[in-house]
Scaffold this active site. Structure first.
Site, PDB file in Angstrom:
ATOM      1  N   GLU A  84      25.073   2.176  -1.592  1.00  0.00           N
ATOM      2  CA  GLU A  84      25.978   0.976  -2.605  1.00  0.00           C
ATOM      3  C   GLU A  84      25.387   0.054  -3.521  1.00  0.00           C
ATOM      4  OE1 GLU A  84      28.675  -1.268   0.242  1.00  0.00           O
ATOM      5  OE2 GLU A  84      28.916  -2.066  -1.351  1.00  0.00           O
ATOM      6  N   ASP A 296      16.871   2.006  13.819  1.00  0.00           N
ATOM      7  CA  ASP A 296      18.482   2.530  14.131  1.00  0.00           C
ATOM      8  C   ASP A 296      19.300   1.724  14.197  1.00  0.00           C
ATOM      9  OD1 ASP A 296      20.573   3.740  15.427  1.00  0.00           O
ATOM     10  OD2 ASP A 296      19.522   4.391  17.419  1.00  0.00           O
ATOM     11  N   HIS A 393      30.082  -6.343  -8.837  1.00  0.00           N
ATOM     12  CA  HIS A 393      30.190  -5.680  -8.546  1.00  0.00           C
ATOM     13  C   HIS A 393      30.445  -4.067  -9.814  1.00  0.00           C
ATOM     14  CE1 HIS A 393      30.471  -2.441  -5.556  1.00  0.00           C
ATOM     15  NE2 HIS A 393      31.246  -2.537  -5.894  1.00  0.00           N
TER      16      HIS A 393
END
Ligand code: MEV
Length: 440
Positions: A84, A296, A393
């Protein structure tokens, strides 16, 4: 797609051919060409192939770094693996912001992990409780060899108890085992211990002539570690006098910022709509470091979300206080991590990540990861309560949108210049590209 049996027995090329044969003409070419993403070194490719099953290629995700993290007065450049845009930039920006304001402070609160033998027993509860106290040492003895190495490293079994769960399911009990697994995440170790204990428990109960024959039957349902690790906990915080926060976008004062920020954190504590997004932002940072270090992320996320709902209501994980003019922002989060074993010591990129971090032990990695989660949350909230999230963003996202339009190098250069002063949106970029191409 057609059905197939024996797919796993095909070699890689055969798997790709079979997939291609099942696709339309237009899609076939890309699948047949999937080998272009294979690693150029066959040995490295073999290593990647063997991490999983039915592998036909690699799926790339960017590996970035966020510099300037001051964590307990030590400077780190933190590796982050995430697809992202704007996440790494936000972390780096927050790290730099706090660098001149005392940096991140952090401490590990506890490192206990747990696992359970889930079983059913139909007899009298008190008899089982009494019998457990007799065989407890036997259950510990049977795993002596399995835990010997872990004990040498300072870990092992910390506790073993019988838990009565018959109030939630008829005849249901657990052996609840607490572990210290040092620098290993410890999943295999814990599961091996639990399975050995489960077998021994069954043997003991079956052979116990003090129980009447009907009560010598015990069903071991499963033996498995729990990824819920509320006792494997780390805290990270930043704090400074409000006056030192400085001025924010649009001329917002430090005081206004501090109180708007605090309110935003409070809203995440009381409203589930906001809490989930708030925590998602925290895990943008946490997962990126977890991925980079070969840990994980599914286990870490599952645990974090359960922890966020530990009082029966899902809440934001971070907290903000303003007291005596001191702004303090804090995150306490469960993180069961490892820096040895598993993928951490197999994946070539995880090995590089751990080198970049100066070979941290599991506790130090917990501290680093918590700080990045906090930094990420700070960055998101800072934008949300000042300019709004889209400005920053979308700026970071500009290149992705341009790539969707197959923009050339010169179009990209012109777009970057143009969007310095214009708000980025999908529509605005499309219009810009159309206009540029029409002019040619
Ligand atoms: C986007 O990936 C994450 C944010 O939505 C987090 C937040 O709202 O706090 C920006």
């Amino acid at each position: 797609m057609e059905k197939i049996s024996g797919f796993s027995k095909l070699n890689k090329e055969e798997k790709i051919d079979w997939l291609a044969k099942n696709l339309s003409k237009e899609d076939q070419a890309d699948v047949l060409n999937i080998s272009k993403f294979w690693h150029k070194d066959p040995e490295t490719q073999k290593l990647f192939d063997e991490f999983s099953e039915n592998t036909i290629s690699n799926y790339y995700i960017p590996f970035g770094v966020a510099p300037n993290f001051s964590i307990n007065n030590k400077i780190y450049t933190v590796p982050m693996v995430i697809e992202e845009s704007s996440v790494v930039a936000a972390s780096a920006k927050s790290a730099k912001f706090w660098l001149s304001r005392g940096g991140f402070k952090t401490k590990v609160i506890s490192t206990t992990k747990k696992g359970q033998v889930h079983f059913l027993w139909k007899g009298d509860k008190q008899k089982l409780v009494d019998y457990f106290s007799i065989i407890k040492s036997q259950l510990l003895l049977v795993v002596k060899d399995i835990v010997a190495n872990m004990e040498k490293r300072g870990g092992g079994i910390k506790d073993l108890c019988l838990v009565d769960k018959t109030d939630v399911l008829e005849n249901y009990y657990q052996l609840d085992v607490a572990f210290e697994t040092c620098n290993a995440m410890g999943a295999n170790f814990i599961n091996t211990v639990l399975e050995a204990m489960g077998q021994e428990l069954k043997k003991c109960v079956t052979e116990n002539t003090a129980f009447d024959p009907a009560h010598r039957e015990i069903e071991i349902v499963m033996c498995i570690l729990s990824n819920y690790t509320p006792e494997c906990l780390v805290q990270a915080y930043v704090e400074c006098p409000i006056s030192e926060l400085g001025e924010f976008a649009g001329g917002m004062s430090a005081r206004d910022f501090a109180f708007r920020f605090e309110r935003a954190v409070k809203i995440a504590k009381i409203d589930v709509n906001r809490a989930v997004t708030h925590n998602k932002g925290i895990y943008n940072g946490i997962d990126a470091v977890i991925m980079a270090t070969g840990n994980d992320f599914r286990a870490i996320e599952a645990c974090g979300h359960a922890y966020a709902a530990r009082d029966g209501r899902y809440r934001g994980l971070s907290s903000c206080t303003i007291k005596d003019d001191i702004f303090r922002f804090e995150l306490t989060v469960p993180l069961a991590l490892g820096t040895v074993g598993g993928l951490t010591s197999l994946h070539p990129m995880s090995k590089i990540s751990l080198k970049l971090l100066g070979h941290p032990d599991a506790k130090s990695l917990m501290e680093i990861v918590a700080c990045v989660g906090l930094a990420q949350n700070f960055g998101a909230l800072r934008s949300l309560v000042t300019t709004g999230i889209q400005q920053g963003h979308m700026k970071m996202h500009l290149l992705n949108i341009l790539n969707q339009f197959d923009a050339t190098e010169s179009e990209i250069k012109a777009a970057k210049e143009y969007f310095k002063t214009t708000t980025v949106s999908h529509q605005a970029v499309r219009l810009f590209i159309e206009r540029t191409r029409n002019l040619q």
